[in-house]
Design a protein around this motif. Structure first.
Motif, short mmCIF file in Angstrom:
data_model
loop_
_atom_site.label_atom_id
_atom_site.label_comp_id
_atom_site.label_asym_id
_atom_site.label_seq_id
_atom_site.Cartn_x
_atom_site.Cartn_y
_atom_site.Cartn_z
N ALA A 90 0.68 -0.76 0.02
CA ALA A 90 -0.78 0.06 -0.02
C ALA A 90 0.99 1.30 -0.66
N ALA A 91 1.88 1.80 0.59
CA ALA A 91 2.99 2.81 0.80
C ALA A 91 3.50 2.56 -0.63
N TYR A 92 3.35 1.58 -1.57
CA TYR A 92 4.33 2.10 -2.94
C TYR A 92 2.89 2.55 -3.85
N GLN A 93 1.72 1.67 -3.42
CA GLN A 93 1.01 2.18 -4.55
C GLN A 93 0.55 3.88 -4.09
N GLU A 94 0.54 4.28 -2.80
CA GLU A 94 0.31 5.71 -2.31
C GLU A 94 1.03 6.13 -3.22
N MET A 95 2.59 6.53 -2.81
CA MET A 95 3.89 6.69 -3.21
C MET A 95 2.76 7.37 -5.03
N LEU A 96 3.00 6.05 -5.47
CA LEU A 96 3.08 6.31 -7.31
C LEU A 96 1.51 6.79 -7.82
N HIS A 97 0.60 6.79 -6.14
CA HIS A 97 -0.75 7.65 -6.99
C HIS A 97 -0.16 9.76 -6.43
N HIS A 98 0.84 9.74 -5.27
CA HIS A 98 1.02 11.03 -5.22
C HIS A 98 1.55 11.81 -6.66
N LEU A 99 2.30 10.76 -6.94
CA LEU A 99 3.13 11.49 -8.19
C LEU A 99 2.01 11.18 -9.28
N ALA A 100 0.89 10.86 -9.46
CA ALA A 100 0.60 11.09 -10.77
C ALA A 100 -0.97 11.89 -10.60
N GLN A 101 -0.91 12.05 -9.02
CA GLN A 101 -1.82 13.66 -8.86
C GLN A 101 -1.18 15.30 -8.40
N ASN A 102 0.39 14.69 -8.79
CA ASN A 102 1.47 16.19 -8.62
C ASN A 102 2.87 16.47 -9.47
N TYR A 103 2.29 15.18 -10.42
CA TYR A 103 3.33 15.04 -11.19
C TYR A 103 3.66 14.75 -12.62
N PRO A 104 2.03 15.13 -12.91
CA PRO A 104 1.85 14.49 -14.50
C PRO A 104 2.47 15.24 -15.24
N SER A 105 2.44 14.05 -16.26
CA SER A 105 3.15 14.45 -17.76
C SER A 105 5.08 14.23 -17.37
N TYR A 106 5.45 13.74 -16.41
CA TYR A 106 7.19 14.33 -15.84
C TYR A 106 7.57 13.08 -15.81
N ASP A 107 8.61 12.61 -16.78
CA ASP A 107 9.19 11.14 -16.94
C ASP A 107 9.53 11.30 -15.26
N ALA A 108 9.73 10.12 -15.42
CA ALA A 108 10.22 9.43 -13.91
C ALA A 108 10.60 8.38 -14.01
N ASP A 109 11.92 8.01 -13.33
CA ASP A 109 13.08 6.99 -13.57
C ASP A 109 12.76 6.30 -12.14
N PHE A 110 13.14 5.32 -11.63
CA PHE A 110 13.00 4.60 -10.95
C PHE A 110 14.48 3.61 -10.82
N VAL A 111 15.34 3.37 -9.78
CA VAL A 111 16.64 1.95 -9.78
C VAL A 111 16.21 1.94 -8.14
N PHE A 112 15.84 0.66 -8.56
CA PHE A 112 15.75 -0.58 -7.23
C PHE A 112 16.33 -1.85 -6.88
N ASN A 113 16.03 -2.08 -5.90
CA ASN A 113 16.40 -3.36 -5.76
C ASN A 113 15.25 -4.71 -6.94
#
Length: 276
Positions: free
Chosen positions: A86-109
């Motif tokens: 749920a934390a990842y879902q909320e984080m991505l929802h936050h990005l969708a609401q506040n940073y529309p049209s941004y290019d977002a890169d994720f580097v992770f395990n």
């Protein structure tokens, strides 16, 4: 609930709880320099960074730090720590609401299937898994004939062959001499390859190594890397290479690099959708 993190002390214990976790540790948070640059700087430099905590019943269950560049509509996740879907879902929802049209890169395990599944569901594109290698004992004193540092007369040729599908394009590298050195492979007056490598960190990193296909059996890649190691000494160096790129792994091993256990990375690119 998402809140801005105001101090590192507020999340120190949470961060420490992820060190050594084979699936949820963060490969962007493996040493003191990364801690400073990727996490603490997010708090101290809010003009370019955001650090958010996801809370459930006042308990911190997710911590995310992003580099945010509004002029370029670009953002990169510098730290992503959670064992909660749920934390990842909320984080991505936050990005969708506040940073529309941004290019977002994720580097992770690569073991972090919770984040991977959420990004897949949103249509993110993934690069191949990469192996981290760190410099052990460097091989110095090698032949570097035909390798030169980037200078003004070669900039047009360098830009013409530089990869475009990346954040650090040739144009950006040229304007960041405080961060990068660029080594050129020169054959009969022609730029036939380049290596962009940082020089300002305790552990520097080659960002892009490229040789034109018709010159790839002439040893220029090895020569550029050898010159970079020579000028980088005594600082450390690390690099990322596709896990199935055996020729490159053999090259780097021959130059003194060793595989770093449990520090592989997976990179995803997500174009945050516009609001409907």
């Amino acid at each position: 609930m998402i809140r801005i993190i105001q101090s590192f002390d507020a999340c120190r214990d949470f961060v420490c709880g992820f060190y050594g976790d084979p699936d949820f540790s963060d490969p962007m948070l493996t040493n003191e320099e990364q801690l400073q640059n990727n996490l603490i700087a997010s708090i101290e430099k809010p003009d370019k960074h955001c650090e958010w905590g996801v809370f459930q019943n006042e308990q911190l269950v997710g911590l995310f730090a992003f580099l945010v560049l509004p002029d370029e509509q670009y953002m990169q996740m510098l730290v992503g720590l959670s064992r909660d879907k749920a934390a990842y879902q909320e984080m991505l929802h936050h990005l969708a609401q506040n940073y529309p049209s941004y290019d977002a890169d994720f580097v992770f395990n690569p073991g972090n299937n919770l984040l991977k599944e959420q990004l897949e569901a949103r249509g993110a594109e993934f690069e191949p898994e990469q192996q981290k290698m760190v410099l052990g004992t460097p091989v110095l004193g090698m032949n570097t004939a035909g390798v030169e540092l980037l200078s003004g007369k070669y900039i047009p040729q360098y830009l013409a062959i530089h990869s475009k599908d990346m954040y650090w394009t040739g144009e950006k590298v040229v304007t960041a001499p405080d961060r990068f050195r660029t080594f050129l492979a020169i054959h009969e007056g022609k730029v036939i390859g380049y290596l962009d490598v940082t020089h300002c960190f305790a552990e520097n990193e080659p960002y892009d190594l490229f040789v034109l296909e018709e010159y790839r059996t002439m040893g220029y890649g090895r020569k550029m890397l050898a010159k970079a190691l020579e000028m980088n000494h005594p600082s450390g160096m690390m690099l990322l290479v596709d896990v199935d790129n055996d020729p490159a792994i053999r090259l780097f091993k021959s130059m003194g690099f060793i595989k770093a256990a449990h520090q592989n990375t997976l990179t995803a690119h997500w174009n945050v959708p516009e609001h409907n």
